[in-house]
Scaffold this active site. Sequence first.
Site, PDB file in Angstrom:
ATOM      1  N   GLY A 183       0.701  -1.196   0.098  1.00 36.44           N
ATOM      2  CA  GLY A 183      -0.201  -0.168   0.032  1.00 36.44           C
ATOM      3  C   GLY A 183       0.959   1.439  -0.145  1.00 36.44           C
ATOM      4  O   GLY A 183       2.026   1.358   0.484  1.00 36.44           O
TER       5      GLY A 183
ATOM      6  N   ARG B 105      -3.190   8.103   2.644  1.00 31.04           N
ATOM      7  CA  ARG B 105      -1.896   7.235   1.926  1.00 31.04           C
ATOM      8  C   ARG B 105      -1.201   8.099   1.155  1.00 31.04           C
ATOM      9  O   ARG B 105       0.065   7.486   1.090  1.00 31.04           O
ATOM     10  CB  ARG B 105      -2.731   6.307   1.518  1.00 31.04           C
TER      11      ARG B 105
ATOM     12  N   TYR C 105     -24.573  16.863  16.631  1.00 25.38           N
ATOM     13  CA  TYR C 105     -24.259  15.274  16.042  1.00 25.38           C
ATOM     14  C   TYR C 105     -23.207  14.589  16.728  1.00 25.38           C
ATOM     15  O   TYR C 105     -22.220  15.330  17.545  1.00 25.38           O
ATOM     16  CB  TYR C 105     -23.775  15.338  14.566  1.00 25.38           C
TER      17      TYR C 105
ATOM     18  N   ASP D  33       5.977  -7.737   5.989  1.00 25.28           N
ATOM     19  CA  ASP D  33       6.077  -8.929   5.233  1.00 25.28           C
ATOM     20  C   ASP D  33       7.000  -8.578   4.273  1.00 25.28           C
ATOM     21  O   ASP D  33       7.751  -9.481   3.718  1.00 25.28           O
ATOM     22  CB  ASP D  33       4.637  -8.936   4.937  1.00 25.28           C
TER      23      ASP D  33
ATOM     24  N   LYS E  84       8.184   0.965   5.686  1.00 20.31           N
ATOM     25  CA  LYS E  84       7.292   1.759   5.174  1.00 20.31           C
ATOM     26  C   LYS E  84       5.942   1.181   5.609  1.00 20.31           C
ATOM     27  O   LYS E  84       5.691  -0.076   5.690  1.00 20.31           O
ATOM     28  CB  LYS E  84       7.280   1.513   3.520  1.00 20.31           C
ATOM     29  N   THR E  85       4.991   1.790   5.944  1.00 23.17           N
ATOM     30  CA  THR E  85       3.558   1.650   6.230  1.00 23.17           C
ATOM     31  C   THR E  85       2.945   2.976   7.169  1.00 23.17           C
ATOM     32  O   THR E  85       3.339   3.111   8.116  1.00 23.17           O
ATOM     33  CB  THR E  85       3.244   0.435   6.923  1.00 23.17           C
TER      34      THR E  85
END
Lengths: 551, 551
Positions: B78, B424, B240, B173, B199-200
């Site tokens: 991703g 992202r 709300y 992974d 990375k993530t």
Amino acid sequence: MKKSPLQIARAAYQPKMPASIQGATKLVEGKATVSVADQAEIEKLFPNTYGLPIVTFEKAQAAMEAKAINVGVILSGGQAPGGHNVISGIYDGIKSINKNSKLYGFLGGPSGLVDHKYMEITDEIMDEYRNTGGFDIIGSGRTKLEETEQFDKGIEICKQLNINAVVIIGGDDSNTNACVLAEYYKAKNTGIQVIGCPKTIDGDLKNEMIETSFGFDTATKVYAEVIGNIERDANSAKKYWHFIKLMGRSASHVTLEAALKTQPNITLIGEEVEAKNQTLDDVVTYIANAVKARADKGLNFGIVLVPEGLIEFIPAIKKLIAELNDMLAANQAEFDTIAADEKINYVVSKLSAENAALFKSLPASVSTQLALERDPHGNVQVSLIETEQLLAEMVAKKLAAWKKEGKFNGKFATQHHFFGYEGRCAAPSNFDADYCYSLGRVAALLISSGKTGYMSSVRNTTEPADKWLAGGIPITAMMNMEKRNGKMKPVIQKALVKLDGAPFQYFCSKREEWAIETAYVYPGPIQYFGPAEVADITTLTIQLEHGKKVE
Amino acid sequence: MKKSPLQIARAAYQPKMPASIQGATKLVEGKATVSVADQAEIEKLFPNTYGLPIVTFEKAQAAMEAKAINVGVILSGGQAPGGHNVISGIYDGIKSINKNSKLYGFLGGPSGLVDHKYMEITDEIMDEYRNTGGFDIIGSGRTKLEETEQFDKGIEICKQLNINAVVIIGGDDSNTNACVLAEYYKAKNTGIQVIGCPKTIDGDLKNEMIETSFGFDTATKVYAEVIGNIERDANSAKKYWHFIKLMGRSASHVTLEAALKTQPNITLIGEEVEAKNQTLDDVVTYIANAVKARADKGLNFGIVLVPEGLIEFIPAIKKLIAELNDMLAANQAEFDTIAADEKINYVVSKLSAENAALFKSLPASVSTQLALERDPHGNVQVSLIETEQLLAEMVAKKLAAWKKEGKFNGKFATQHHFFGYEGRCAAPSNFDADYCYSLGRVAALLISSGKTGYMSSVRNTTEPADKWLAGGIPITAMMNMEKRNGKMKPVIQKALVKLDGAPFQYFCSKREEWAIETAYVYPGPIQYFGPAEVADITTLTIQLEHGKKVE
């Protein structure tokens, strides 16, 4: 109260304002005005506030010490970035005129005036809210000021607090009501002035003299930021079509501005759908064709922007909704006896052939909702329809059919998003911070000059702030007569997207290319610091409307 | 390609990097490492890359001209903000070592290596992507490098292009696979080195030597911006409860960091729900109690943050899903013959009493989806559950019951949001731009030093960038043995939220106050310019983990 580093840095920002109102100022009266339409009726309804001249403020030789003025301010309707800066502009404006001036905030919207709920705004309170988003300093509300009883309650509290003027910060309806109030107070010789300020992220309160409503710049920048991020994701992952719905029920300015900023593949503009009398199937086919054209190039991803009000712009849907409302009202008793799983069939059996066909073509989730969920007045709830999902589902269905026919060989996976609340209360951009503060300063000058029934006006906004023009516009000049709840009423004309206007025309000249190519632009987040071309520029809509090149 | 003003300004940004790697650098070897657990097994599986020393880079007296190196880079999995800067760091790093060095990008993720799809990255291409978001420069993909056949295909292309080293930019992974590849290439004496980069956006690849995975800073800043804006809206409109779901299926770091930044009323942390063995009803009751407590104070609004993976953290739901999968697999033929409107009852009749009761307690939309929609492997699709809506509906139901009992007298209207794609691919914050560029420069140094099986490491990140520490960590040192698809495998230990860690403990010390009070903090958008305390500071998670005060 804990604050973020940006909140702390931003509190120190000193908004820029027109050079003409920095220091000594004089008022210059221009030509008398007439309303945009229905002059005779409007003049008759507003004998005391009709036909007033446009006024501008210009630099003067020497400042005159003026008497202290007390002002009551009201936030009306939905939040828009910059409301707190209008208030700080009024505050600094009246204090600079005379340090004994006072600013009161009516709490929770227009009802604060009627119910005598208020607070005095002090230095300490004001400084907590400079350049911040939200309407939380005094709260907002949706009570409409329309009855003389409400107006008279307002007089009571203004007399009690020695208030010279009320400033109403709101959209087209609230400013219409501000003018009715101004007329009433003038007619009754109360000495209470009323000034309006143009607010709404929807961008539909504007005209030749009001270049934009505040909040539109900031909100569209926030939406464009996240749309751009999603575009970059789509172009990296290359596997989704993102359907993105944006706030804007009555007008599609927000969607158009976001499209100009980000160049998505498909942008739907409600005003065009209505003008071309398009059907839901026309819209779905238009999107499906673009998906197919991109798939043929190996591009199985894209971005579709949808204005919140789209569904209500489609003439055929409007007719269906109208018939549904009438039919359900006429058959209420019988409808209630029908078993739940038979209600849809019952509805279909009672509709005209044309509407029955359209109703059956809708995804089950939407037809069920239209048939079963009604508001307290018994009307079907169009606003609950998740248009972005509806379109995604219907496009998927059409593409599946095309696939069977061998007409489509791509992939079509979707994600959907709705952006609205993310932008309404963002901290104002430099533009909105400056524009709102200037609107507030001008409101103070209009009050000090004894004006009533005027809207604060700051123009020439494509130039740097010191070159902006400050003045006031008689609210009656923006009015025409329209039917509301069955009766003709004087109202400020709502500014829809003009199909022959420069922003829409520019979009039209590009959209075929944007549909097929991947021409995304990534605006990134609002910058409060840094180069002026990044931090201070306002919307592409205004720039195009003023003949600026945007390439 | 048209660019926004910010894109243009940002292209000129020169990322900051550790002083130790500006100019001449020498490698210093530290102590030999062991894996975090299962040392004997890991050592046996990685005879050539186990037990290597940690290395650091320090300033040297004089630079040595080194030979040109050719590198192939892969983006895996991703998107995360900063990927392009890792690549520009490698690019500038190998060019500064020797101007004849070449960088190849394998296209579309790890499959590019196997299928020999690549491009050479030139100055012109690189300059288009400096400091930008997305992974679109060479694309990413999810192919797993696990088979020797794949590895051998990689050798072919590396030999053909004279590539000395492969850099894999990926999550836990992908870095595990990078290490397997490094071991294989070393064992076969290919001379091809393999380096990993962490990375993530999920933040779950970190340990003592890897302070954070890149992208986590930027993504959480984007989410915190929009959450803050929604908080300000909630606190202005006062009508709300907003239920906001955030990306993060395996770990709740994103949600925790967003909570630390914005101080919402309720934040759910999956790891805590699991550790306390909470039921869905426990979670719903916890939220409902906070809604009630605020309603008692007249505050009928609030913010709830929910991690995407929450539902899978609830032990009872896990059991239900497991039984559903087994039961449906065992009764597939019979299930297919059941009429659509009887399937739910059928499912209930086949489940254990406990799971049947839980299943029946779910809103109809969720139970229907669980029973009817299954993935290609026949498994129920937990990931399709819209957890934020599920919770909002169940809290509403509970409050309605409490209202009948006279226990609740407030109002409860909800809005829901999901933020993931918005963050992202955002353009990297200064922190991520600097951190990623530094990771890339360090990767180049590791390659030039002949290292393989290392992850690029940049530490001391709570200090200004010039004080950061640069080095490399043997990937085997982060590994342990875990069961994957029924088999024990060597993998990098995933970093979940530590319930005894400083970030969670700080949150715990505040959450009761945040639940009842309106203690919102508004971070605002990422600033690329302006004061360092606004533009350069990284996450509160890292600051707390390093013992910094965050008040």
